[in-house]
Design a protein around this motif. Structure first.
Motif, PDB file in Angstrom:
ATOM      1  N   GLY A  75       3.983  14.242  -2.262  1.00  0.00           N
ATOM      2  CA  GLY A  75       5.039  14.974  -1.572  1.00  0.00           C
ATOM      3  C   GLY A  75       4.682  15.306  -0.142  1.00  0.00           C
ATOM      4  O   GLY A  75       5.549  15.339   0.736  1.00  0.00           O
ATOM      5  N   SER A  76       3.400  15.522   0.108  1.00  0.00           N
ATOM      6  CA  SER A  76       2.959  15.819   1.470  1.00  0.00           C
ATOM      7  C   SER A  76       3.236  14.664   2.422  1.00  0.00           C
ATOM      8  O   SER A  76       3.266  14.853   3.639  1.00  0.00           O
ATOM      9  N   CYS A  77       3.439  13.470   1.880  1.00  0.00           N
ATOM     10  CA  CYS A  77       3.700  12.288   2.708  1.00  0.00           C
ATOM     11  C   CYS A  77       5.182  12.040   2.939  1.00  0.00           C
ATOM     12  O   CYS A  77       5.559  11.141   3.698  1.00  0.00           O
ATOM     13  N   SER A  78       6.042  12.814   2.281  1.00  0.00           N
ATOM     14  CA  SER A  78       7.485  12.571   2.360  1.00  0.00           C
ATOM     15  C   SER A  78       8.099  13.033   3.667  1.00  0.00           C
ATOM     16  O   SER A  78       9.196  12.602   4.032  1.00  0.00           O
TER      17      SER A  78
ATOM     18  N   GLY B  60       0.806  -1.205   0.000  1.00  0.00           N
ATOM     19  CA  GLY B  60       0.000   0.000   0.000  1.00  0.00           C
ATOM     20  C   GLY B  60       0.844   1.263   0.000  1.00  0.00           C
ATOM     21  O   GLY B  60       2.069   1.209  -0.085  1.00  0.00           O
ATOM     22  N   TRP B  61       0.167   2.403   0.111  1.00  0.00           N
ATOM     23  CA  TRP B  61       0.880   3.677   0.068  1.00  0.00           C
ATOM     24  C   TRP B  61       0.048   4.759   0.756  1.00  0.00           C
ATOM     25  O   TRP B  61      -1.177   4.692   0.801  1.00  0.00           O
ATOM     26  N   PRO B  62       0.738   5.758   1.284  1.00  0.00           N
ATOM     27  CA  PRO B  62       0.032   6.907   1.869  1.00  0.00           C
ATOM     28  C   PRO B  62      -0.243   7.944   0.790  1.00  0.00           C
ATOM     29  O   PRO B  62       0.453   8.008  -0.222  1.00  0.00           O
ATOM     30  N   ASP B  63      -1.236   8.760   0.994  1.00  0.00           N
ATOM     31  CA  ASP B  63      -1.435   9.913   0.122  1.00  0.00           C
ATOM     32  C   ASP B  63      -2.196  11.004   0.862  1.00  0.00           C
ATOM     33  O   ASP B  63      -2.820  10.762   1.888  1.00  0.00           O
TER      34      ASP B  63
END
Length: 218
Positions: free
Chosen positions: A117-120, A79-82
């Motif tokens: 980018g907000s998750c970086s 999965g991944w964040p966003d």
């Protein structure tokens, strides 16, 4: 056969458990992820699929785009964040405009910051700098820029070209995707310090087409 009897409260409780809508998430915490996916899009194919219809400046032949940076995506092992919660300020127009030379448009740069980018855990400038560094570390195969007409080819040929030009990559750290019969993207998995790593199972989406369309640079 024994009949089953349930009291009304039990039935209602079960119904509520099953049908209660999920609470809307406000976004994951910034900076919490396992690795990055560097996504490179073949611009002429994107233009043929949707960019021309949108009148995107990315598709102007004068721009001469080939492999462009679609994004640098924080990823979990599954999965991944966003759209993460972050205290960092959004990018300025100048910052997004400065990314257009490798991303095609400033609008894409803005969208990629907002969603990924907000998750970086980085500032907007820090994220764009890292994305540019990642883009620069991957050699985009020059052979595709020499095409003078549309061709059909196995998606595996595109993967082989990236592996040949980038000896540090392994087959499990790169995947080629297709969309509507076209080669779409090359996705490369990188650690947080931009070292190639194996992709998670949900990232590996190897296109199996033997006759995928590939448009030449305009």
């Amino acid at each position: 056969m024994r009949a089953l009897f349930f009291t009304i409260p039990v039935v209602l409780t079960a119904f509520a458990t099953v049908f209660t809508p999920p609470a809307r998430a406000e976004g994951e915490q910034a900076g919490v992820f396992d690795y990055y996916v560097l996504s490179l899009s073949w611009s002429p194919n994107w233009c043929a699929l949707e960019g021309d219809a949108k009148g995107s400046e990315q598709c102007d032949p004068a721009e001469d785009f080939g492999w462009v940076l679609h994004g640098l995506w924080p990823q979990y092992h599954r999965g991944w964040p966003d759209y993460c919660r972050t205290s960092e300020a959004p990018p300025t127009r100048r910052q997004t405009g400065e990314m257009a030379d490798i991303m095609g448009t400033s609008g894409l740069a803005w969208h990629q910051w907002k969603k990924h980018g907000s998750c970086s855990g980085l500032s907007a400038q820090g994220y764009f700098d890292l994305a540019r560094t990642a883009y620069g570390r991957i050699t985009r195969p020059a052979v595709f820029r020499r095409l003078d007409k549309p061709v059909r080819l196995p998606a595996s040929v595109v993967e082989e070209a990236f592996l040949k030009e980038n000896p540090s990559l392994s087959r499990d750290s790169v995947t080629i995707t297709c969309r509507d019969g076209y080669i779409q993207e090359a996705r490369i998995c990188l650690s947080r310090d931009l070292t190639p790593v194996p992709c998670g199972r949900d990232v590996i989406q190897d296109c199996t087409l033997k006759d995928a369309l590939f448009e030449p640079v305009r």
